[in-house]
Design an enzyme around this catalytic site. Sequence first.
Site, PDB file in Angstrom:
ATOM      1  N   GLY A  60       1.642  -9.483   9.784  1.00 60.11           N
ATOM      2  CA  GLY A  60       1.463 -10.845   9.268  1.00 60.11           C
ATOM      3  C   GLY A  60       0.671 -11.776  10.154  1.00 60.11           C
ATOM      4  N   LYS A  72       5.010   3.972  17.072  1.00 55.45           N
ATOM      5  CA  LYS A  72       4.933   2.921  16.042  1.00 55.45           C
ATOM      6  C   LYS A  72       6.144   3.014  15.127  1.00 55.45           C
ATOM      7  CE  LYS A  72       2.011   0.580  12.764  1.00 55.45           C
ATOM      8  NZ  LYS A  72       0.677   0.400  12.247  1.00 55.45           N
ATOM      9  N   GLY A 127      -0.752   6.904   1.849  1.00 54.32           N
ATOM     10  CA  GLY A 127      -0.284   8.257   2.153  1.00 54.32           C
ATOM     11  C   GLY A 127      -1.246   9.058   3.026  1.00 54.32           C
ATOM     12  N   PHE A 128      -1.719   8.439   4.109  1.00 55.77           N
ATOM     13  CA  PHE A 128      -2.578   9.137   5.083  1.00 55.77           C
ATOM     14  C   PHE A 128      -3.775   9.818   4.426  1.00 55.77           C
ATOM     15  CE2 PHE A 128       1.150  10.013   8.283  1.00 55.77           C
ATOM     16  CZ  PHE A 128       1.224   8.666   8.546  1.00 55.77           C
ATOM     17  N   THR A 164      -4.010  -6.921   7.351  1.00 56.07           N
ATOM     18  CA  THR A 164      -4.183  -7.686   6.105  1.00 56.07           C
ATOM     19  C   THR A 164      -4.886  -9.026   6.357  1.00 56.07           C
ATOM     20  OG1 THR A 164      -2.134  -6.660   5.378  1.00 56.07           O
ATOM     21  CG2 THR A 164      -2.946  -8.458   4.049  1.00 56.07           C
ATOM     22  N   ASN A 196       4.831   6.143   3.350  1.00 57.15           N
ATOM     23  CA  ASN A 196       4.099   6.774   2.250  1.00 57.15           C
ATOM     24  C   ASN A 196       3.907   8.274   2.379  1.00 57.15           C
ATOM     25  OD1 ASN A 196       3.810   4.179   1.107  1.00 57.15           O
ATOM     26  ND2 ASN A 196       2.144   3.773   2.539  1.00 57.15           N
ATOM     27  N   THR A 197       4.507   8.862   3.421  1.00 62.36           N
ATOM     28  CA  THR A 197       4.546  10.312   3.556  1.00 62.36           C
ATOM     29  C   THR A 197       6.020  10.681   3.569  1.00 62.36           C
ATOM     30  OG1 THR A 197       2.467  10.429   4.774  1.00 62.36           O
ATOM     31  CG2 THR A 197       4.015  12.249   5.120  1.00 62.36           C
ATOM     32  N   SER A 251       5.264   5.393   8.730  1.00 56.86           N
ATOM     33  CA  SER A 251       4.666   5.103   7.435  1.00 56.86           C
ATOM     34  C   SER A 251       5.648   5.484   6.330  1.00 56.86           C
ATOM     35  CB  SER A 251       3.371   5.887   7.253  1.00 56.86           C
ATOM     36  OG  SER A 251       2.997   5.841   5.893  1.00 56.86           O
ATOM     37  N   ASN A 305       0.830  -1.209   0.000  1.00 56.82           N
ATOM     38  CA  ASN A 305       0.000   0.000   0.000  1.00 56.82           C
ATOM     39  C   ASN A 305       0.854   1.245   0.000  1.00 56.82           C
ATOM     40  OD1 ASN A 305      -0.547   2.003   2.428  1.00 56.82           O
ATOM     41  ND2 ASN A 305       0.052   0.059   3.383  1.00 56.82           N
ATOM     42  N   ASN A 311       5.369  -1.206  11.370  1.00 58.45           N
ATOM     43  CA  ASN A 311       4.660  -0.726  10.184  1.00 58.45           C
ATOM     44  C   ASN A 311       5.049  -1.590   8.971  1.00 58.45           C
ATOM     45  OD1 ASN A 311       3.156   1.083   8.501  1.00 58.45           O
ATOM     46  ND2 ASN A 311       3.515   2.671  10.030  1.00 58.45           N
TER      47      ASN A 311
HETATM   48  C1  FMN Z   1      -4.012  -0.770   3.554  1.00 60.37           C
HETATM   49  C2  FMN Z   1      -3.155  -0.458   4.735  1.00 60.37           C
HETATM   50  C3  FMN Z   1      -3.213   0.810   5.291  1.00 60.37           C
HETATM   51  C4  FMN Z   1      -2.416   1.108   6.391  1.00 60.37           C
HETATM   52  N1  FMN Z   1      -2.492   2.365   6.955  1.00 60.37           N
HETATM   53  C5  FMN Z   1      -1.798   2.616   8.086  1.00 60.37           C
HETATM   54  C6  FMN Z   1      -1.934   3.861   8.737  1.00 60.37           C
HETATM   55  O1  FMN Z   1      -2.694   4.737   8.331  1.00 60.37           O
HETATM   56  N2  FMN Z   1      -1.197   4.085   9.860  1.00 60.37           N
HETATM   57  C7  FMN Z   1      -0.343   3.137  10.385  1.00 60.37           C
HETATM   58  O2  FMN Z   1       0.279   3.372  11.430  1.00 60.37           O
HETATM   59  N3  FMN Z   1      -0.213   1.927   9.775  1.00 60.37           N
HETATM   60  C8  FMN Z   1      -0.910   1.656   8.664  1.00 60.37           C
HETATM   61  N4  FMN Z   1      -0.780   0.439   8.055  1.00 60.37           N
HETATM   62  C9  FMN Z   1       0.145  -0.546   8.636  1.00 60.37           C
HETATM   63  C10 FMN Z   1      -0.603  -1.534   9.532  1.00 60.37           C
HETATM   64  O3  FMN Z   1      -1.196  -0.884  10.641  1.00 60.37           O
HETATM   65  C11 FMN Z   1       0.331  -2.637  10.044  1.00 60.37           C
HETATM   66  O4  FMN Z   1       1.359  -2.043  10.794  1.00 60.37           O
HETATM   67  C12 FMN Z   1       0.952  -3.450   8.921  1.00 60.37           C
HETATM   68  O5  FMN Z   1       0.095  -3.524   7.826  1.00 60.37           O
HETATM   69  C13 FMN Z   1       1.256  -4.852   9.395  1.00 60.37           C
HETATM   70  O6  FMN Z   1       0.079  -5.552   9.686  1.00 60.37           O
HETATM   71  P1  FMN Z   1      -0.541  -6.667   8.694  1.00 60.37           P
HETATM   72  O7  FMN Z   1       0.583  -7.551   8.288  1.00 60.37           O
HETATM   73  O8  FMN Z   1      -1.591  -7.342   9.502  1.00 60.37           O
HETATM   74  O9  FMN Z   1      -1.094  -5.918   7.525  1.00 60.37           O
HETATM   75  C14 FMN Z   1      -1.549   0.128   6.945  1.00 60.37           C
HETATM   76  C15 FMN Z   1      -1.507  -1.141   6.361  1.00 60.37           C
HETATM   77  C16 FMN Z   1      -2.304  -1.443   5.280  1.00 60.37           C
HETATM   78  C17 FMN Z   1      -2.213  -2.817   4.695  1.00 60.37           C
END
Ligand code: FMN
Length: 386
Positions: A324, A242, A142-143, A346, A206-207, A204, A139, A271
């Site tokens: 994960g 985080k 980007g907030f 996810t 993406n910023t 993140s 992904n 993250n």
């Molecule tokens: C679609 C998507 C959007 C996310 N947006 C944010 C976010 O806005 N802020 C944040 O701290 N992490 C964000 N994350 C990261 C997740 O909170 C998490 O740290 C990371 O995806 C690992 O978890 P997972 O393996 O269960 O996806 C995002 C992840 C995904 C997949």
Amino acid sequence: MTCIHHALFATTTNVPTESSFYHRNVEPFLQNRDSERWHIFARHALAIAGFSPLTAQFLKLCIDEHTRFCDPRLRITLDQKRTFDNPLLVGAGWDKTGSAAYGLYTLGFAGEETGTVVPLPQPGNQKPRQEVKDGVCLNSLGFNSPGMLAVQQNVYRAQNLGIPLGINIGKNKETSLENAVNDYVAVLRCLYLYATYIAINVSSPNTVGLRDLQQTKFLADILQALNDTMRELGILLPLFVKISPDLTFQQLDEVIDTVLLQHAAGIIAANTTTNELLKAAYGWQGKSGGISGNDPTYKRMVLTIVDYIFSKTKGQLQVIGVGGISTADDAWNMITHGASLVQVVTGIRNIGPSIAGKINRGLMKQLDKEGIDNIINAVGIHASRN
Ligand SMILES: Cc1cc2nc3c(=O)[nH]c(=O)nc-3n(C[C@H](O)[C@H](O)[C@H](O)COP(=O)(O)O)c2cc1C
């Protein structure tokens, strides 16, 4: 400098196989479809279903035994004021608006981490910006956020219902790194009344530049300013930083020192990763964004970090593990390596609405198998420096 990636070993992919209604019908339908669009659809559906206790009954049709699974042995207490009825939260990014908290709670999660929330509304990066392959997500959102005032309207309701909410806070794209601290403080001021804890997102990918805020010179200022603000407001919320899974061990040590010095409660690890080798494994080489989900190397990276923080601080810092998790084994691993709470993002897409019940039932089996009376007593039992 040793990079955390080098401490890892890769194993084969491990997408859970199931023959539930979700896996036979919904998951195949979602493949090759616009991931972000269907994610938003799911969030809206949960927000609508969670409109009242009556409509929420419909949600129970989607979960095992049509009941929200709950057991006192899974109860986790962060401190005297903060109790979660199980260790499983929805991680940041799934519900950036805070509108689906009751729906997610009905499915069996203890609560959610809302956000990332930024002060002013902003659209995020260009689409398409979210794709999923073999249970792994890339992904580059980007907030994208409706802004803190809009989120305030939504989280108000969750708080009334007593659902624990972490509020994940960030900065607007246009705010410089030097002024970022003002954005974090502004969101805290706007939303502190509704938060069980505050997550400070400095990781993140993406910023542009955001991850630089993990450096001591920025992070210490942000934590200090948030602490000062809370003192002024007469509140004491646990602060969690985080972090990125792409930190070197030296950088991670610096973050741990800052978090300890500023009396924050703990760290959320982790993250998404921007590791190019991992991206290449899914045909995403050169694409912007961060990877997360059911990839064995990514899972190992995150587990290593959780274990490292818990072991190094001897449990002095609380760790929230995310990365994960889609099965009870994943959650158990994270908890026994040091996480007091775990989060799923996810995995919700990979397993479907029954994921929380499945994981919580599986955790109960593990407790029975190991002869442990309460999940709190499982935290860190397999950590390396025990
Ligand atoms: C679609 C998507 C959007 C996310 N947006 C944010 C976010 O806005 N802020 C944040 O701290 N992490 C964000 N994350 C990261 C997740 O909170 C998490 O740290 C990371 O995806 C690992 O978890 P997972 O393996 O269960 O996806 C995002 C992840 C995904 C997949």
